[in-house]
Design an enzyme around this catalytic site. Structure first.
Site, PDB file in Angstrom:
ATOM      1  N   ASP A 256      -3.057  37.382 -13.440  1.00  0.00           N
ATOM      2  CA  ASP A 256      -3.827  36.558 -12.513  1.00  0.00           C
ATOM      3  C   ASP A 256      -5.315  36.604 -12.846  1.00  0.00           C
ATOM      4  O   ASP A 256      -5.962  37.638 -12.698  1.00  0.00           O
ATOM      5  CB  ASP A 256      -3.601  37.041 -11.079  1.00  0.00           C
ATOM      6  CG  ASP A 256      -4.270  36.138 -10.058  1.00  0.00           C
ATOM      7  OD1 ASP A 256      -4.192  34.903 -10.207  1.00  0.00           O
ATOM      8  OD2 ASP A 256      -4.877  36.670  -9.110  1.00  0.00           O
TER       9      ASP A 256
ATOM     10  N   LYS B 265       2.919  39.852  -4.834  1.00  0.00           N
ATOM     11  CA  LYS B 265       1.503  39.555  -5.032  1.00  0.00           C
ATOM     12  C   LYS B 265       0.655  40.643  -4.383  1.00  0.00           C
ATOM     13  O   LYS B 265       1.169  41.565  -3.729  1.00  0.00           O
ATOM     14  CB  LYS B 265       1.181  38.174  -4.461  1.00  0.00           C
ATOM     15  CG  LYS B 265       2.093  37.076  -5.026  1.00  0.00           C
ATOM     16  CD  LYS B 265       1.679  35.693  -4.593  1.00  0.00           C
ATOM     17  CE  LYS B 265       0.566  35.174  -5.448  1.00  0.00           C
ATOM     18  NZ  LYS B 265       0.280  33.739  -5.192  1.00  0.00           N
TER      19      LYS B 265
ATOM     20  N   GLU C 277       2.519  40.043  -9.719  1.00  0.00           N
ATOM     21  CA  GLU C 277       1.175  39.545 -10.025  1.00  0.00           C
ATOM     22  C   GLU C 277       0.277  40.746 -10.296  1.00  0.00           C
ATOM     23  O   GLU C 277       0.195  41.672  -9.493  1.00  0.00           O
ATOM     24  CB  GLU C 277       0.653  38.749  -8.837  1.00  0.00           C
ATOM     25  CG  GLU C 277      -0.769  38.245  -9.015  1.00  0.00           C
ATOM     26  CD  GLU C 277      -1.295  37.610  -7.742  1.00  0.00           C
ATOM     27  OE1 GLU C 277      -1.271  36.365  -7.651  1.00  0.00           O
ATOM     28  OE2 GLU C 277      -1.719  38.361  -6.832  1.00  0.00           O
TER      29      GLU C 277
ATOM     30  N   ARG D  75       0.816  -1.212   0.000  1.00  0.00           N
ATOM     31  CA  ARG D  75       0.000   0.000   0.000  1.00  0.00           C
ATOM     32  C   ARG D  75       0.851   1.263   0.000  1.00  0.00           C
ATOM     33  O   ARG D  75       0.576   2.216  -0.735  1.00  0.00           O
ATOM     34  CB  ARG D  75      -0.917  -0.003   1.213  1.00  0.00           C
ATOM     35  CG  ARG D  75      -1.896   1.174   1.308  1.00  0.00           C
ATOM     36  CD  ARG D  75      -2.939   1.135   0.207  1.00  0.00           C
ATOM     37  NE  ARG D  75      -2.529   1.871  -0.989  1.00  0.00           N
ATOM     38  CZ  ARG D  75      -3.000   1.615  -2.198  1.00  0.00           C
ATOM     39  NH1 ARG D  75      -3.851   0.616  -2.395  1.00  0.00           N
ATOM     40  NH2 ARG D  75      -2.619   2.333  -3.230  1.00  0.00           N
TER      41      ARG D  75
ATOM     42  N   LYS E  84       2.127  24.957  -4.684  1.00  0.00           N
ATOM     43  CA  LYS E  84       0.968  24.325  -4.031  1.00  0.00           C
ATOM     44  C   LYS E  84       1.171  22.810  -3.993  1.00  0.00           C
ATOM     45  O   LYS E  84       0.491  22.037  -4.668  1.00  0.00           O
ATOM     46  CB  LYS E  84      -0.317  24.698  -4.767  1.00  0.00           C
ATOM     47  CG  LYS E  84      -0.614  26.201  -4.701  1.00  0.00           C
ATOM     48  CD  LYS E  84      -1.828  26.577  -5.528  1.00  0.00           C
ATOM     49  CE  LYS E  84      -2.079  28.077  -5.485  1.00  0.00           C
ATOM     50  NZ  LYS E  84      -3.194  28.500  -6.351  1.00  0.00           N
TER      51      LYS E  84
END
Length: 285
Positions: free
Chosen positions: A220, A165, A199, A98, A133
């Site tokens: 974005d 950002k 961004e 597994r 991410k």
């Protein structure tokens, strides 16, 4: 090699400890002298990543197991293809089954999804990228899997580049610093090996970032039409990147808008595992 990297071995050991394989009550029912040969094979078509990592799991469970990769990472395989073989104690093979499959299924799922995006625009000059991410602790495995699918890696960490950002801009606005001021300060203090990326949500922000000297502009969640205009503004001044809502259905239109780079967080944060099974053949079967 990735499967021998200390971090990978640590992940494998943590996964085996989590599953308490040393105390596997079911596998303990099997006699130690029962030998077996087992093959990994996909149950659907896809692109492989993590074959050697999966085999490293079995070697960690039992160093006497003999493992062999039959197909290398990065290969597009069809359902039912034998991709690796494990030989030795059946109880050891089943103890690690597994955990080994968990590694290769996730990694191959990322490679397969990446390859779908790459293939969708293979006649165009754009580059498919991942993002940060990723599952904590899995950064190198996730990003390696993207490369096996034909994609490329964005920043490996926040130390690899400056990406300003909206939250950075909003934070510094409380101190009276504008987007233009922030970009200029970033360029003045950054090492020569680091590029400054901004961004942008609007074309007005694109123009501000360009005038301040940004070297890479991230569009974005803009429309294709907005991105096409943004590309025109950036031509000869900065590289362009698209992000937000990248799917197999939208990627071609985004690519045709003319951006240089297309980054997709979904490649690693919304993984659909490639279904891979283990076929065990006991001696005498």
């Amino acid at each position: 090699m990735l499967h021998n990297w200390h971090g990978t071995i640590q992940l494998i050991q943590q996964a085996l400890a989590e599953d308490e394989v040393a105390s596997d009550q079911t596998s303990a029912l099997l006699p130690d002298d029962l030998m077996s040969e087992a093959f990994m094979m996909p149950k659907s078509n896809g692109v492989l990543a993590g074959v050697e990592v999966a085999l490293a799991v079995w070697r960690e469970v039992d160093p006497t197991l003999v493992t062999e990769a039959l197909v290398p990472d990065g290969t597009a395989v069809e359902k039912g293809t034998n991709i690796a073989v494990i030989r030795g104690r059946m109880s050891s093979i089943l103890r690690g089954e597994r955990t080994a499959l968990n590694f290769i299924q996730r990694m191959s799922g990322i490679a397969t999804a990446t390859n779908e995006l790459v293939k969708a625009i293979e006649d165009l000059p754009n580059t498919i990228l991942d993002t940060r991410k990723t599952v904590p602790g899995w950064r190198l495995l996730d990003k390696y899997s993207v490369r096996m699918g034909g994609g490329h890696n964005h920043r490996m960490s926040t130390a690899d580049g400056i990406l300003i950002k909206d939250n950075h801009v909003a934070a510094m606005a409380t101190r009276g610093e504008s987007l233009t001021d922030l970009v200029r300060r970033a360029k003045a203090t950054a090492p020569h090996t680091i590029r400054v990326e901004v961004e942008c949500d609007t074309l007005e922000e694109v123009q501000q970032a360009l005038d301040a000297g940004a070297e890479l502009i991230l569009f974005d969640n803009m429309t294709n039409e907005q991105m096409a205009e943004g590309v025109r503004l950036c031509k000869g001044r900065a590289l362009t990147e698209a992000s937000g809502g990248i799917t197999i259905d939208t990627v071609r239109g985004i690519a045709e808008a003319g951006v240089d780079l297309i980054s997709s967080g979904a490649l690693t944060h919304s993984v659909k595992a490639l279904d891979i099974s283990l076929e065990v053949r006991p001696d005498g079967a």
